[in-house]
Scaffold this active site. Sequence first.
Site, short mmCIF file in Angstrom:
data_model
loop_
_atom_site.label_atom_id
_atom_site.label_comp_id
_atom_site.label_asym_id
_atom_site.label_seq_id
_atom_site.Cartn_x
_atom_site.Cartn_y
_atom_site.Cartn_z
N TYR A 58 9.95 -1.31 -0.94
CA TYR A 58 9.13 -0.57 -0.81
C TYR A 58 9.55 0.72 -0.25
O TYR A 58 9.77 0.73 0.86
CB TYR A 58 7.76 -0.93 -0.37
CG TYR A 58 6.74 0.20 -0.44
CD1 TYR A 58 5.86 0.49 -1.21
CD2 TYR A 58 6.43 0.53 0.84
CE1 TYR A 58 4.84 1.39 -1.24
CE2 TYR A 58 5.27 1.58 1.26
CZ TYR A 58 4.54 1.71 0.10
OH TYR A 58 3.55 2.90 0.22
N LYS A 117 -6.25 7.58 -6.07
CA LYS A 117 -7.15 6.90 -4.99
C LYS A 117 -8.63 7.48 -4.86
O LYS A 117 -9.38 6.65 -4.65
CB LYS A 117 -6.44 6.88 -3.37
CG LYS A 117 -5.14 6.63 -3.54
CD LYS A 117 -4.68 5.13 -4.02
CE LYS A 117 -3.42 4.74 -3.93
NZ LYS A 117 -3.04 3.18 -4.39
N TYR A 139 5.71 6.09 -5.88
CA TYR A 139 5.02 5.24 -6.72
C TYR A 139 5.36 5.83 -7.97
O TYR A 139 5.96 5.16 -9.06
CB TYR A 139 3.50 5.50 -6.57
CG TYR A 139 3.07 4.77 -5.32
CD1 TYR A 139 2.79 3.30 -5.29
CD2 TYR A 139 2.89 5.42 -3.97
CE1 TYR A 139 2.06 2.78 -4.30
CE2 TYR A 139 2.42 4.65 -3.01
CZ TYR A 139 1.96 3.47 -2.98
OH TYR A 139 1.63 2.75 -2.16
#
Length: 327
Positions: free
Chosen positions: A261, A51, A287
Amino acid sequence: MTLDAFPRTPLFDAPTPIQRLERIEAALKLSGARLFVKRDDLMGLGGGGNKLRKLEFLLGAAIEQGCDTFVTTGARQSNHARLSAAAAARMGLKAELMLTDTVQREDPSYLHNGNQLLDGLFGAKVHHLPRGTDSLAAAHARAEELKAEGRRPYVVGSGGSSPVGALGYVSCAREIQAQEAALGLRFGTVIVANGSHGTHAGLAAGIDDPRRVLSFTVLAELAEAERGTLALANATRALIGGAPLGAEDIRIDGSQRGEAYGIPTEAMLAAVRLMARAEGLLIDPVYSGKAFAGVLAGLREGSLRGDVLFVMTGGTPGLYAYQPAFA
Protein backbone atom coordinates in the site's frame (compact mmCIF):
# COMPACT_ATOMS: atom_id res chain seq x y z
CA MET A 1 -35.52 0.67 2.88
CA THR A 2 -34.90 3.93 1.05
CA LEU A 3 -31.83 6.01 1.77
CA ASP A 4 -34.10 8.78 2.99
CA ALA A 5 -34.63 6.69 6.12
CA PHE A 6 -31.02 7.37 7.22
CA PRO A 7 -29.77 10.67 8.66
CA ARG A 8 -27.64 12.49 6.12
CA THR A 9 -25.67 15.72 6.01
CA PRO A 10 -25.34 17.23 2.48
CA LEU A 11 -21.65 17.88 1.71
CA PHE A 12 -21.51 18.19 -2.10
CA ASP A 13 -23.65 18.80 -5.16
CA ALA A 14 -24.90 15.64 -6.87
CA PRO A 15 -24.82 14.13 -9.37
CA THR A 16 -21.13 14.27 -10.21
CA PRO A 17 -20.69 14.35 -14.01
CA ILE A 18 -19.80 11.50 -16.33
CA GLN A 19 -17.39 12.45 -19.11
CA ARG A 20 -15.92 10.54 -22.05
CA LEU A 21 -12.10 10.30 -22.29
CA GLU A 22 -11.80 10.52 -26.05
CA ARG A 23 -8.14 11.57 -26.14
CA ILE A 24 -7.12 8.53 -24.12
CA GLU A 25 -9.25 6.35 -26.39
CA ALA A 26 -7.33 7.81 -29.34
CA ALA A 27 -3.96 7.35 -27.64
CA LEU A 28 -4.77 3.67 -27.00
CA LYS A 29 -6.21 3.24 -30.54
CA LEU A 30 -9.27 1.57 -29.05
CA SER A 31 -11.81 -0.32 -31.11
CA GLY A 32 -14.68 -2.07 -29.43
CA ALA A 33 -14.43 -0.05 -26.23
CA ARG A 34 -15.31 3.43 -25.02
CA LEU A 35 -13.91 4.93 -21.83
CA PHE A 36 -15.86 7.20 -19.48
CA VAL A 37 -15.00 8.72 -16.11
CA LYS A 38 -17.29 9.63 -13.22
CA ARG A 39 -15.86 12.76 -11.64
CA ASP A 40 -16.17 12.04 -7.93
CA ASP A 41 -13.14 14.29 -7.53
CA LEU A 42 -15.40 17.27 -8.33
CA MET A 43 -16.68 17.93 -4.83
CA GLY A 44 -15.79 21.37 -3.57
CA LEU A 45 -15.43 20.69 0.14
CA GLY A 46 -11.96 20.02 1.53
CA GLY A 47 -10.21 19.50 -1.80
CA GLY A 48 -12.82 17.03 -3.05
CA GLY A 49 -12.99 13.26 -3.21
CA ASN A 50 -15.25 10.28 -2.81
CA LYS A 51 -15.01 10.02 0.98
CA LEU A 52 -17.53 12.85 1.16
CA ARG A 53 -20.20 10.40 -0.02
CA LYS A 54 -19.55 8.23 3.05
CA LEU A 55 -19.20 11.22 5.36
CA GLU A 56 -22.67 12.47 4.45
CA PHE A 57 -24.13 9.44 6.22
CA LEU A 58 -21.49 9.15 8.95
CA LEU A 59 -21.78 12.78 9.99
CA GLY A 60 -25.53 12.52 9.66
CA ALA A 61 -25.50 9.72 12.23
CA ALA A 62 -23.03 11.58 14.48
CA ILE A 63 -25.08 14.78 14.49
CA GLU A 64 -28.34 12.90 15.10
CA GLN A 65 -26.69 11.34 18.17
CA GLY A 66 -25.68 14.76 19.46
CA CYS A 67 -21.94 14.22 19.02
CA ASP A 68 -19.52 17.14 19.06
CA THR A 69 -16.24 15.43 18.10
CA PHE A 70 -15.57 13.23 15.08
CA VAL A 71 -12.75 10.74 15.73
CA THR A 72 -11.39 8.67 12.85
CA THR A 73 -8.37 6.69 11.70
CA GLY A 74 -6.16 6.32 8.64
CA ALA A 75 -2.66 6.37 7.25
CA ARG A 76 -0.55 9.53 7.51
CA GLN A 77 -1.70 10.67 4.03
CA SER A 78 -5.31 9.54 4.44
CA ASN A 79 -7.81 11.23 2.11
CA HIS A 80 -10.60 10.16 4.42
CA ALA A 81 -8.94 11.85 7.40
CA ARG A 82 -8.44 15.07 5.46
CA LEU A 83 -12.07 15.17 4.32
CA SER A 84 -13.29 14.20 7.79
CA ALA A 85 -11.48 17.25 9.14
CA ALA A 86 -12.98 19.48 6.45
CA ALA A 87 -16.52 18.13 6.83
CA ALA A 88 -16.37 18.38 10.61
CA ALA A 89 -15.24 22.00 10.29
CA ARG A 90 -18.15 22.70 7.93
CA MET A 91 -20.62 21.24 10.44
CA GLY A 92 -19.10 22.90 13.52
CA LEU A 93 -17.66 19.71 15.04
CA LYS A 94 -14.16 19.07 16.33
CA ALA A 95 -12.10 16.44 14.51
CA GLU A 96 -9.41 14.17 15.93
CA LEU A 97 -7.38 12.02 13.54
CA MET A 98 -5.54 8.86 14.64
CA LEU A 99 -2.97 8.48 11.85
CA THR A 100 -0.60 5.52 11.55
CA ASP A 101 2.74 5.52 9.74
CA THR A 102 1.67 2.69 7.44
CA VAL A 103 3.90 3.51 4.45
CA GLN A 104 7.65 3.14 4.90
CA ARG A 105 8.67 6.65 3.88
CA GLU A 106 10.48 9.35 5.84
CA ASP A 107 10.99 12.06 3.20
CA PRO A 108 9.71 15.57 3.99
CA SER A 109 7.13 15.57 1.17
CA TYR A 110 5.39 12.52 2.63
CA LEU A 111 5.70 13.54 6.27
CA HIS A 112 4.55 17.15 5.95
CA ASN A 113 2.92 17.93 2.58
CA GLY A 114 -0.26 16.78 0.82
CA ASN A 115 -3.04 15.71 3.16
CA GLN A 116 -0.85 16.31 6.22
CA LEU A 117 -0.70 20.02 5.42
CA LEU A 118 -4.46 20.20 4.95
CA ASP A 119 -5.34 18.27 8.12
CA GLY A 120 -3.83 21.09 10.13
CA LEU A 121 -5.39 23.83 8.04
CA PHE A 122 -8.84 22.38 8.72
CA GLY A 123 -8.14 22.52 12.46
CA ALA A 124 -8.00 18.81 13.22
CA LYS A 125 -6.08 17.49 16.20
CA VAL A 126 -3.70 14.90 14.74
CA HIS A 127 -2.35 11.96 16.74
CA HIS A 128 0.57 10.17 15.04
CA LEU A 129 0.73 6.47 15.86
CA PRO A 130 3.71 4.13 15.30
CA ARG A 131 3.60 1.47 12.61
CA GLY A 132 1.68 -1.59 13.75
CA THR A 133 -0.57 0.27 16.18
CA ASP A 134 -4.23 -0.76 16.34
CA SER A 135 -5.53 2.65 15.32
CA LEU A 136 -9.20 1.82 15.88
CA ALA A 137 -8.45 0.70 19.44
CA ALA A 138 -6.51 3.94 19.91
CA ALA A 139 -9.49 5.89 18.58
CA HIS A 140 -11.85 4.23 21.05
CA ALA A 141 -9.40 4.87 23.89
CA ARG A 142 -9.22 8.54 22.88
CA ALA A 143 -13.02 8.62 22.80
CA GLU A 144 -13.10 7.48 26.41
CA GLU A 145 -10.75 10.32 27.33
CA LEU A 146 -12.99 12.79 25.53
CA LYS A 147 -16.06 11.46 27.33
CA ALA A 148 -14.28 12.00 30.66
CA GLU A 149 -13.81 15.63 29.59
CA GLY A 150 -17.54 15.98 28.96
CA ARG A 151 -17.28 15.69 25.16
CA ARG A 152 -19.51 13.50 22.95
CA PRO A 153 -17.31 11.66 20.42
CA TYR A 154 -18.31 9.58 17.41
CA VAL A 155 -15.72 7.01 16.27
CA VAL A 156 -15.29 5.93 12.65
CA GLY A 157 -12.78 3.41 11.30
CA SER A 158 -10.41 3.65 8.36
CA GLY A 159 -11.84 5.08 5.16
CA GLY A 160 -15.25 5.56 6.70
CA SER A 161 -15.93 2.04 5.46
CA SER A 162 -18.65 0.93 7.85
CA PRO A 163 -22.07 -0.21 6.61
CA VAL A 164 -23.39 3.29 7.34
CA GLY A 165 -20.51 4.88 5.42
CA ALA A 166 -20.98 2.49 2.48
CA LEU A 167 -24.50 3.86 2.05
CA GLY A 168 -22.76 6.74 0.27
CA TYR A 169 -21.89 4.40 -2.57
CA VAL A 170 -25.31 2.78 -2.57
CA SER A 171 -26.44 6.31 -3.38
CA CYS A 172 -23.72 6.58 -6.04
CA ALA A 173 -24.83 3.31 -7.65
CA ARG A 174 -28.34 4.67 -8.03
CA GLU A 175 -26.94 7.94 -9.33
CA ILE A 176 -24.97 6.07 -12.02
CA GLN A 177 -28.07 4.12 -13.08
CA ALA A 178 -30.05 7.36 -13.41
CA GLN A 179 -27.26 8.86 -15.51
CA GLU A 180 -27.14 5.75 -17.70
CA ALA A 181 -30.84 6.16 -18.40
CA ALA A 182 -30.40 9.86 -19.19
CA LEU A 183 -27.40 9.22 -21.48
CA GLY A 184 -28.86 6.14 -23.17
CA LEU A 185 -25.88 4.03 -22.03
CA ARG A 186 -25.25 0.93 -19.99
CA PHE A 187 -21.75 0.45 -18.62
CA GLY A 188 -20.64 -3.15 -18.83
CA THR A 189 -17.95 -2.49 -16.23
CA VAL A 190 -17.78 0.10 -13.44
CA ILE A 191 -14.24 0.29 -12.06
CA VAL A 192 -12.98 1.61 -8.72
CA ALA A 193 -9.97 1.37 -6.45
CA ASN A 194 -10.36 -0.89 -3.41
CA GLY A 195 -8.66 0.19 -0.19
CA SER A 196 -10.85 -0.17 2.89
CA HIS A 197 -13.55 -1.84 0.70
CA GLY A 198 -16.33 0.70 1.23
CA THR A 199 -16.55 2.09 -2.30
CA HIS A 200 -16.80 -1.31 -3.98
CA ALA A 201 -19.06 -2.69 -1.25
CA GLY A 202 -21.49 0.22 -1.50
CA LEU A 203 -21.65 0.02 -5.28
CA ALA A 204 -22.16 -3.75 -5.19
CA ALA A 205 -24.88 -3.36 -2.56
CA GLY A 206 -26.75 -0.72 -4.53
CA ILE A 207 -26.35 -1.44 -8.24
CA ASP A 208 -28.69 -3.62 -10.30
CA ASP A 209 -25.98 -6.21 -11.07
CA PRO A 210 -23.02 -6.32 -8.62
CA ARG A 211 -20.91 -8.20 -11.17
CA ARG A 212 -20.74 -5.02 -13.22
CA VAL A 213 -18.43 -3.61 -10.52
CA LEU A 214 -14.70 -4.40 -10.76
CA SER A 215 -12.15 -3.07 -8.29
CA PHE A 216 -8.37 -3.11 -8.09
CA THR A 217 -7.08 -3.71 -4.60
CA VAL A 218 -4.41 -1.23 -3.51
CA LEU A 219 -4.26 -2.11 0.20
CA ALA A 220 -5.12 -5.70 1.17
CA GLU A 221 -3.92 -8.87 -0.50
CA LEU A 222 -6.47 -10.21 -2.97
CA ALA A 223 -8.08 -12.91 -0.82
CA GLU A 224 -8.44 -10.55 2.13
CA ALA A 225 -9.91 -7.84 -0.11
CA GLU A 226 -12.47 -10.30 -1.48
CA ARG A 227 -13.54 -11.42 1.99
CA GLY A 228 -13.71 -7.91 3.40
CA THR A 229 -15.60 -6.46 0.45
CA LEU A 230 -18.20 -9.24 0.43
CA ALA A 231 -18.76 -8.96 4.19
CA LEU A 232 -19.18 -5.19 4.02
CA ALA A 233 -21.45 -5.36 0.97
CA ASN A 234 -23.73 -7.81 2.76
CA ALA A 235 -23.75 -5.77 5.97
CA THR A 236 -24.73 -2.75 3.87
CA ARG A 237 -27.44 -4.70 2.04
CA ALA A 238 -28.79 -5.79 5.41
CA LEU A 239 -29.29 -2.10 6.28
CA ILE A 240 -31.31 -1.41 3.13
CA GLY A 241 -33.14 -4.73 3.04
CA GLY A 242 -31.39 -6.45 0.13
CA ALA A 243 -30.73 -10.16 -0.29
CA PRO A 244 -27.16 -11.32 0.49
CA LEU A 245 -24.56 -11.44 -2.27
CA GLY A 246 -22.32 -14.42 -2.96
CA ALA A 247 -18.58 -14.60 -3.51
CA GLU A 248 -19.19 -14.77 -7.27
CA ASP A 249 -20.74 -11.28 -7.12
CA ILE A 250 -17.51 -9.60 -5.96
CA ARG A 251 -14.90 -9.04 -8.70
CA ILE A 252 -11.50 -7.80 -7.54
CA ASP A 253 -8.19 -7.72 -9.40
CA GLY A 254 -4.92 -7.90 -7.48
CA SER A 255 -2.54 -7.13 -10.34
CA GLN A 256 -1.92 -3.44 -9.59
CA ARG A 257 -1.24 -3.44 -5.84
CA GLY A 258 2.51 -3.58 -6.26
CA GLU A 259 4.93 -4.09 -3.38
CA ALA A 260 2.57 -2.68 -0.76
CA TYR A 261 0.00 0.00 0.00
CA GLY A 262 1.21 3.46 -0.91
CA ILE A 263 4.35 2.24 -2.69
CA PRO A 264 4.54 3.60 -6.27
CA THR A 265 4.59 1.31 -9.29
CA GLU A 266 5.79 2.10 -12.80
CA ALA A 267 2.30 1.35 -14.15
CA MET A 268 0.77 3.84 -11.70
CA LEU A 269 3.24 6.58 -12.63
CA ALA A 270 2.52 6.01 -16.34
CA ALA A 271 -1.25 6.05 -15.74
CA VAL A 272 -1.16 9.31 -13.77
CA ARG A 273 0.99 10.94 -16.45
CA LEU A 274 -1.26 9.75 -19.30
CA MET A 275 -4.41 11.07 -17.60
CA ALA A 276 -2.70 14.41 -16.96
CA ARG A 277 -1.12 14.80 -20.41
CA ALA A 278 -3.99 13.47 -22.52
CA GLU A 279 -6.98 14.80 -20.59
CA GLY A 280 -5.62 17.44 -18.20
CA LEU A 281 -7.04 15.51 -15.23
CA LEU A 282 -5.28 14.65 -11.97
CA ILE A 283 -5.58 11.29 -10.26
CA ASP A 284 -3.96 10.35 -6.98
CA PRO A 285 -0.96 7.98 -6.74
CA VAL A 286 -2.30 5.65 -4.02
CA TYR A 287 -5.82 4.73 -5.15
CA SER A 288 -7.04 5.95 -8.54
CA GLY A 289 -3.55 5.90 -10.06
CA LYS A 290 -3.16 2.17 -9.50
CA ALA A 291 -6.78 1.40 -10.43
CA PHE A 292 -6.49 3.41 -13.64
CA ALA A 293 -3.31 1.51 -14.48
CA GLY A 294 -5.50 -1.59 -14.31
CA VAL A 295 -8.07 0.03 -16.61
CA LEU A 296 -5.38 0.82 -19.18
CA ALA A 297 -4.00 -2.73 -19.02
CA GLY A 298 -7.49 -4.20 -19.52
CA LEU A 299 -8.23 -1.95 -22.47
CA ARG A 300 -4.90 -2.76 -24.13
CA GLU A 301 -5.33 -6.49 -23.56
CA GLY A 302 -8.96 -6.48 -24.69
CA SER A 303 -10.37 -7.85 -21.43
CA LEU A 304 -12.34 -4.60 -21.03
CA ARG A 305 -14.73 -3.95 -23.89
CA GLY A 306 -17.90 -2.02 -24.56
CA ASP A 307 -18.68 1.05 -22.45
CA VAL A 308 -16.38 1.22 -19.41
CA LEU A 309 -16.85 3.64 -16.51
CA PHE A 310 -13.94 4.55 -14.25
CA VAL A 311 -14.96 6.15 -10.96
CA MET A 312 -12.33 8.83 -10.30
CA THR A 313 -12.34 9.16 -6.53
CA GLY A 314 -10.16 12.23 -5.94
CA GLY A 315 -7.26 12.36 -3.51
CA THR A 316 -5.38 14.94 -5.60
CA PRO A 317 -3.58 16.46 -2.55
CA GLY A 318 -1.74 13.13 -2.25
CA LEU A 319 0.19 13.96 -5.42
CA TYR A 320 2.14 16.60 -3.52
CA ALA A 321 3.27 13.98 -1.00
CA TYR A 322 4.64 11.87 -3.86
CA GLN A 323 6.82 14.49 -5.52
CA PRO A 324 9.98 12.34 -5.29
CA ALA A 325 8.30 9.51 -7.20
CA PHE A 326 7.39 11.80 -10.10
CA ALA A 327 10.64 13.82 -10.12
